[in-house]
Enzyme design. Sequence first.
Site, PDB file in Angstrom:
ATOM      1  CB  CYS A   2     -71.506 -20.658 -44.549  1.00  0.00           C
ATOM      2  SG  CYS A   2     -70.910 -22.235 -44.645  1.00  0.00           S
ATOM      3  NE  ARG A  27     -71.681 -16.567 -40.088  1.00  0.00           N
ATOM      4  CZ  ARG A  27     -72.258 -16.730 -38.919  1.00  0.00           C
ATOM      5  NH1 ARG A  27     -72.042 -16.074 -37.830  1.00  0.00           N
ATOM      6  NH2 ARG A  27     -72.916 -17.834 -38.580  1.00  0.00           N
ATOM      7  CD1 TRP A  74     -64.211 -22.485 -43.051  1.00  0.00           C
ATOM      8  CD2 TRP A  74     -65.291 -24.066 -42.379  1.00  0.00           C
ATOM      9  NE1 TRP A  74     -63.255 -23.035 -42.385  1.00  0.00           N
ATOM     10  CE2 TRP A  74     -63.773 -24.262 -41.833  1.00  0.00           C
ATOM     11  CE3 TRP A  74     -66.198 -25.084 -42.128  1.00  0.00           C
ATOM     12  CZ2 TRP A  74     -63.369 -25.212 -41.194  1.00  0.00           C
ATOM     13  CZ3 TRP A  74     -65.631 -26.236 -41.171  1.00  0.00           C
ATOM     14  CH2 TRP A  74     -64.380 -26.394 -41.072  1.00  0.00           C
ATOM     15  CG  ASN A  98     -74.359 -21.044 -41.131  1.00  0.00           C
ATOM     16  OD1 ASN A  98     -73.309 -21.749 -41.319  1.00  0.00           O
ATOM     17  ND2 ASN A  98     -74.792 -20.179 -40.090  1.00  0.00           N
ATOM     18  N   GLY A  99     -74.881 -24.218 -41.763  1.00  0.00           N
ATOM     19  CA  GLY A  99     -74.843 -25.412 -40.876  1.00  0.00           C
ATOM     20  C   GLY A  99     -74.981 -26.703 -41.434  1.00  0.00           C
ATOM     21  CD  GLU A 481     -66.636 -25.388 -17.215  1.00  0.00           C
ATOM     22  OE1 GLU A 481     -65.360 -25.410 -16.256  1.00  0.00           O
ATOM     23  OE2 GLU A 481     -66.908 -24.565 -17.865  1.00  0.00           O
ATOM     24  CE  LYS A 485     -67.606 -21.083 -16.979  1.00  0.00           C
ATOM     25  NZ  LYS A 485     -66.725 -21.736 -17.876  1.00  0.00           N
ATOM     26  CD  GLU A 488     -65.350 -18.350 -14.740  1.00  0.00           C
ATOM     27  OE1 GLU A 488     -64.392 -17.790 -15.150  1.00  0.00           O
ATOM     28  OE2 GLU A 488     -65.827 -19.392 -15.556  1.00  0.00           O
ATOM     29  CG  HIS A 504     -64.019 -40.921   0.707  1.00  0.00           C
ATOM     30  ND1 HIS A 504     -63.873 -42.131   1.580  1.00  0.00           N
ATOM     31  CD2 HIS A 504     -64.356 -41.546  -0.460  1.00  0.00           C
ATOM     32  CE1 HIS A 504     -64.054 -43.256   0.918  1.00  0.00           C
ATOM     33  NE2 HIS A 504     -64.581 -42.870  -0.324  1.00  0.00           N
ATOM     34  CE  LYS A 603     -62.558 -15.243 -23.401  1.00  0.00           C
ATOM     35  NZ  LYS A 603     -63.599 -16.548 -22.660  1.00  0.00           N
TER      36      LYS A 603
HETATM   37  C1  F6R Z   1     -63.043 -20.037 -16.937  1.00  0.00           C
HETATM   38  C2  F6R Z   1     -62.186 -19.746 -17.697  1.00  0.00           C
HETATM   39  C3  F6R Z   1     -60.658 -19.984 -17.419  1.00  0.00           C
HETATM   40  C4  F6R Z   1     -59.924 -20.506 -18.800  1.00  0.00           C
HETATM   41  C5  F6R Z   1     -58.342 -20.614 -18.284  1.00  0.00           C
HETATM   42  C6  F6R Z   1     -57.492 -20.805 -19.562  1.00  0.00           C
HETATM   43  O1  F6R Z   1     -64.564 -19.822 -17.453  1.00  0.00           O
HETATM   44  O2  F6R Z   1     -62.290 -19.233 -18.895  1.00  0.00           O
HETATM   45  O3  F6R Z   1     -60.661 -20.966 -16.315  1.00  0.00           O
HETATM   46  O4  F6R Z   1     -60.403 -21.664 -19.289  1.00  0.00           O
HETATM   47  O5  F6R Z   1     -58.039 -19.199 -17.760  1.00  0.00           O
HETATM   48  O6  F6R Z   1     -57.710 -20.083 -20.661  1.00  0.00           O
HETATM   49  P1  F6R Z   1     -57.422 -20.628 -22.142  1.00  0.00           P
HETATM   50  O7  F6R Z   1     -58.218 -21.549 -22.426  1.00  0.00           O
HETATM   51  O8  F6R Z   1     -57.210 -19.348 -22.890  1.00  0.00           O
HETATM   52  O9  F6R Z   1     -55.853 -21.153 -22.003  1.00  0.00           O
END
Ligand code: F6R
Length: 608
Positions: A2, A27, A74, A98-99, A481, A485, A488, A504, A603
Amino acid sequence: MCGIVGIAGTRDVAPVILDALRRLEYRGYDSAGIATLVDGHIDRRRSSGKLNKLGDVLHSRPLHGHTGIGHTRWATHGAPTETNAHPHASKRVAIVHNGIVENFRELRDELKAAGHTFESQTDSEVAVHLVTDYLDKGLSPSEAAQAAVRRLTGAYSLAMIFTDHDGLMIGARKGAPLAVGYGTTESYLGSDAFALAPFTNKVAYLEDGDVVVIKGPDITIYDSEGRPTNREVKTTSASAALVDKGGKKHFMAKEIHEQPEVIGHTLAHYLDPAGPVVQRQGVGLRGALSKASRLTISACGTAFYAGMVGKYWFEKLARLPVESDVASELRYRDVIYPKDGAALFVSQSGETADTLAALREAKAQGQTTIAIVNVAESSIAREADIVLPTFAGPEIGVASTKAFTCQLAALASFAIAAGVARGTLSEADEKRLCAQLLAAPRLVAEFLKQEPKIEQLGQEIAKATDVLYMGRGPSYPLALEGALKLKEISYIHAEGYAAGEMKHGPIALIDENVPVVVIAPHDALFEKTISNMQEVMARGGKVLLISDKEGIARAGDVWASIQVPDADPFLAPILYAIPVQLLSYYAAIAKGTDVDQPRNLAKSVTVE
Ligand code: F6R
């Protein structure tokens, strides 16, 4: 999620608050309201629906007063009606919230027994009665607000005004953001700096546990121990406020810290906290899995790792056969899709080319397609038969953080719903799992307090050229993951392994220069993971163990450890995601890389 705005001012504030709320409408917008002090008394206008409706109400019944708070809602607890709209008020105090207040049921029962009458179905109203109770016992508004905040469990922010206290406004933050705006004759509160941009460019961000007491232009911030404290006042330009980093250096840091709030927002969509149970209006959606012969899960990158965690949950809770593969492979394989099968695709952007193509193929093969997406108007959302939204808000940092944990929140809710629909979960199990999930925002907020320690460990990790991550069960995708992270954003070579696979092959890489991050919640597989960890240590490996209190105590001597709050193992993937995100963030800072826009990446990957 919210939006909150408050002004302790020198003019009629209601129209100005309404205007600021418009900037927070992203929001939530299912109901809204404003309360002000008029000659020392609380007056308020509320309405269901969007802010324009509240504007009409204010037009026909103007609201005067120089001190006021406003809210755009919301709905989480209770339908989006006028009665449930904020501000909630007693004769002594009006509050916007909010929350999620997790312990609202216990508090409501206690306050009802003490003679308080509740009007709404919201969790928020307990804050009003709690503060009123303390005021009735003779505490000052500041003391009453601080005493109340100490008793409310959950992840939330609050703003309040008090009868007979013109110019007084109190705000509190615990897990959900609250910004304080400094003016020359007025002061402001807002969910983000963007809401405050037209009023002031001087903004401080409250930290968790802070309570701010505003008397006109005078502002005092108290920390969680009740000690007066200073929070840095930053000067932002109006355009900077548009791309506000919430007082952090990077969007990634801001997005990591938004997680208690956005996980709560996502869970609120799927769970009914009053049960707690999964939302019953999702029956059609659960029906999709009630008779499914198999579920295919696919996605790319981080979203795929969320899907992999989902595989463990669907198998365990719903006894549903699951096949999973990255979308870039799945789309070109000769997959044998079963009759009455369903296929689930996970994507933050909803535009990833491979995921979209895999969805189209599954649809062409007669599967019911389901999409977990963060961008509601995206191609994947438009093309899927069933859409399960996440409410992470815009994710700007290229490395996905809050979208990942929101995907996990949606997957966990959906797996419980599938278990209920398929008759594999009892009512008691459903309640237990939902109650645990609803604790996730608070536990994430609690964990985030350990950031300074993880900053130091990130600096150590940054000295390595190779880092390994390992885990078992749902912690295996988290190991993948964690490694993704780190590589990258810090460009350090990292790999994630199923802990049982180390011997292995990968164990040959171990020496004193290779940190091994072991993700080991204290679950049924804990002892197995720890024996794999011992094998690494026996070969000189430098182990950084991520576990809970008992896990760390039982594991013995390791190079370093990060303690995650005690919680049911079901929650582990959501909680253990936070340390791996912070670790890579601080390793990247130490390496001096471009955290929000790492090299070679984009992105949204809309090409094959
Ligand atoms: C890593 C990352 C990417 C996305 C991937 C899928 O931090 O952001 O590996 O997860 O490119 O992207 P979406 O989720 O937008 O399909």
